[in-house]
Design a protein around this motif. Structure first.
Motif, PDB file in Angstrom:
ATOM      1  N   LEU A  20       0.682  -1.323   0.163  1.00 26.12           N
ATOM      2  CA  LEU A  20      -0.102  -0.083  -0.151  1.00 26.12           C
ATOM      3  C   LEU A  20       1.120   0.647  -0.283  1.00 26.12           C
ATOM      4  CD1 LEU A  20      -2.703  -1.308   2.340  1.00 26.12           C
ATOM      5  CD2 LEU A  20      -2.750  -0.908   0.348  1.00 26.12           C
ATOM      6  N   SER A  21       1.857   0.837   0.147  1.00 27.40           N
ATOM      7  CA  SER A  21       3.368   1.937  -0.078  1.00 27.40           C
ATOM      8  C   SER A  21       4.399   1.968  -0.496  1.00 27.40           C
ATOM      9  CB  SER A  21       3.808   2.355   1.258  1.00 27.40           C
ATOM     10  OG  SER A  21       4.619   3.141   1.609  1.00 27.40           O
ATOM     11  N   ASP A  22       5.035   2.786  -1.456  1.00 28.54           N
ATOM     12  CA  ASP A  22       6.396   2.804  -1.928  1.00 28.54           C
ATOM     13  C   ASP A  22       7.130   2.937  -0.797  1.00 28.54           C
ATOM     14  OD1 ASP A  22       4.533   2.809  -4.639  1.00 28.54           O
ATOM     15  OD2 ASP A  22       4.502   4.570  -4.480  1.00 28.54           O
ATOM     16  N   THR A  23       7.507   3.418   0.005  1.00 36.11           N
ATOM     17  CA  THR A  23       8.283   3.256   0.882  1.00 36.11           C
ATOM     18  C   THR A  23       8.477   2.378   1.341  1.00 36.11           C
ATOM     19  OG1 THR A  23       7.912   5.900   1.465  1.00 36.11           O
ATOM     20  CG2 THR A  23       9.407   4.546   2.839  1.00 36.11           C
ATOM     21  N   ALA A  24       9.989   1.586   0.909  1.00 40.69           N
ATOM     22  CA  ALA A  24      10.565   0.232   1.643  1.00 40.69           C
ATOM     23  C   ALA A  24      11.177   0.575   3.271  1.00 40.69           C
ATOM     24  CB  ALA A  24      11.126  -0.694   1.214  1.00 40.69           C
ATOM     25  N   TYR A  25      11.437   0.219   4.359  1.00 34.36           N
ATOM     26  CA  TYR A  25      11.387  -0.030   5.466  1.00 34.36           C
ATOM     27  C   TYR A  25      12.476  -1.768   6.502  1.00 34.36           C
ATOM     28  CZ  TYR A  25       8.717   3.219   6.482  1.00 34.36           C
ATOM     29  OH  TYR A  25       8.030   5.258   6.185  1.00 34.36           O
ATOM     30  N   PRO A  26      13.114  -1.265   6.682  1.00 35.95           N
ATOM     31  CA  PRO A  26      14.258  -2.692   6.874  1.00 35.95           C
ATOM     32  C   PRO A  26      13.142  -3.181   7.126  1.00 35.95           C
ATOM     33  CG  PRO A  26      14.935  -0.342   8.083  1.00 35.95           C
ATOM     34  CD  PRO A  26      14.018   0.130   7.374  1.00 35.95           C
TER      35      PRO A  26
END
Length: 119
Positions: free
Chosen positions: A30-36
């Motif tokens: 749902l988001s284009d942001t990738a988190y570790p």
């Protein structure tokens, strides 16, 4: 024969960021942001309600037990899978979890993996 490459180029050029998102494993982004990813033992809340405070929705998760189990075992397996998928995405909670009875195929759970913004 020449129309096929042109059609491929035409449709490739029209893709939107939303259309480019694909289901990965048990997660539909749902988001284009990738988190570790979080550590394997990081706490992840699983709830049928909502998280207190602000959060970012990362993905819709869908998991099932994969085999016929008792109700208690089924719930434990699904919660463990939701937590594992959430950690992989860097999420600290899975909210609005719903359970769906699939008859003799067991139960599946869907929820939204979220990253809490006040932590």
């Amino acid at each position: 024969m020449r129309a096929a490459p042109f059609a491929l180029l035409l449709f490739t050029g029209c893709a939107t960021p939303e259309a480019a998102r694909t289901v990965v494993g048990n997660a539909a982004p749902l988001s284009d942001t990738a988190y570790p990813a979080l550590a394997a033992d990081a706490p992840v809340t699983v709830t049928t309600g909502d998280a207190p405070g602000p959060y970012e929705e990362l993905a819709v998760l869908v998991v099932g037990p994969g085999r016929s189990l008792s109700d208690a075992e089924e719930m434990a397996v699904m919660h463990a899978r939701l937590r594992r998928e959430a950690r992989r995405l860097g999420a600290q909670a899975v909210v609005r979890v719903a359970y769906h009875n699939l008859g003799e195929n067991g139960t599946k759970a869907t929820g939204t993996a979220v990253r809490l913004l006040d932590r």
